[in-house]
Scaffold this active site. Structure first.
Site, PDB file in Angstrom:
ATOM      1  N   ASN A 143       0.727  -1.191   0.114  1.00 33.92           N
ATOM      2  CA  ASN A 143      -0.217  -0.041   0.111  1.00 33.92           C
ATOM      3  C   ASN A 143       0.857   1.333  -0.124  1.00 33.92           C
ATOM      4  OD1 ASN A 143      -2.278  -1.627  -0.055  1.00 33.92           O
ATOM      5  ND2 ASN A 143      -3.136  -0.578   1.811  1.00 33.92           N
TER       6      ASN A 143
ATOM      7  N   ASN B 137      -7.182   1.146  -5.650  1.00 34.02           N
ATOM      8  CA  ASN B 137      -7.920  -0.020  -6.176  1.00 34.02           C
ATOM      9  C   ASN B 137      -7.935   0.122  -7.710  1.00 34.02           C
ATOM     10  OD1 ASN B 137      -8.265  -1.524  -4.005  1.00 34.02           O
ATOM     11  ND2 ASN B 137     -10.189  -0.484  -3.522  1.00 34.02           N
TER      12      ASN B 137
ATOM     13  N   GLU C  95       2.025 -20.515 -16.927  1.00 37.37           N
ATOM     14  CA  GLU C  95       3.264 -20.124 -17.302  1.00 37.37           C
ATOM     15  C   GLU C  95       4.225 -19.201 -16.498  1.00 37.37           C
ATOM     16  OE1 GLU C  95       4.033 -19.509 -21.827  1.00 37.37           O
ATOM     17  OE2 GLU C  95       1.863 -19.891 -21.901  1.00 37.37           O
TER      18      GLU C  95
END
EC number: 3.6.5.-
Length: 212
Positions: free
Chosen positions: A3, A25, A51
């Site tokens: 954050n 967000n 992958e």
């Protein structure tokens, strides 16, 4: 994802004086969208989620990828930025654009996955990666000299109406496994100790049956 690092990116790159969770967000959503883009859209070099594990995790216990996204620019700055494939690739190796606070120049890369979106051709990607390899500040471990996995998706980054990020023709998300992420653990450990000393949030765990 850290954050603290994302708050700094919002302030520095997007000019948001007091970023909130909505701003954070939105930025994280762009990252998740880029990581899953090749599952949803066509491209010349598509990469699936399996992958990532194969290419990024050399040993099961070393499984902490570092995320970088570029370009992170506001609409006001986008007018003055070219954002070529080479520029956004170089931006991914700058500590200021990482979503965890650590300095890759203090460590070595074990593996790197670059996921491009939009107006990108393979020739430009190869040239950008070749230029990155020549930089002395970017070092790879001896036992993993190749180190680059590339993905190209033709769908351009989605612009969110009234969002923080500018509409751009191309973007790149980089997932890398680097030893420098170890810098984040002592900081996280210290924050935990501070919160636990005040018994912050402990009641939620005790309520679920755990011992204090």
């Amino acid at each position: 994802v850290d954050n603290e690092a994302i708050y700094d990116i919002c302030r520095r790159n997007l000019g948001i004086e007091r970023p909130g969770y909505t701003n954070l967000n939105r930025l994280i959503a762009h990252v998740v969208s880029s990581i899953t883009a090749s599952l949803r859209f066509d491209g010349s070099l598509n990469v699936d989620l399996n992958e990532f594990q194969t290419n990024l995790v050399p040993y099961p216990r070393i499984h902490f990828p570092l995320v970088t996204y570029a370009p992170v620019i506001s609409a006001a700055k986008a007018v003055h930025e070219a954002n070529s494939v080479s520029e956004i690739t170089n931006a991914c190796f700058e500590p200021n654009n990482q979503m965890v606070k650590c300095d890759p120049r203090n460590g070595k890369y074990m593996a790197t996955c670059l996921l491009y979106r939009g107006d990108v051709v393979t020739k430009d990607v190869n040239a950008a990666v070749a230029a990155v390899r020549t930089k002395r500040t970017i070092q790879f471990v001896d036992w993993c000299p190749t180190g680059f996995k590339l993905g190209v998706c033709y769908q351009p980054p989605q612009h969110v109406p009234h969002g923080d990020l500018a509409k751009v023709d191309r973007a790149v998300c980089m997932l890398s496994n680097t030893t420098s992420i170890a810098e984040a653990w002592p900081r996280l450990d210290h924050k935990f100790d501070l919160m636990y000393s005040k018994r912050a949030f402990v009641h939620w765990y005790v309520g679920e049956g755990m011992e204090e």
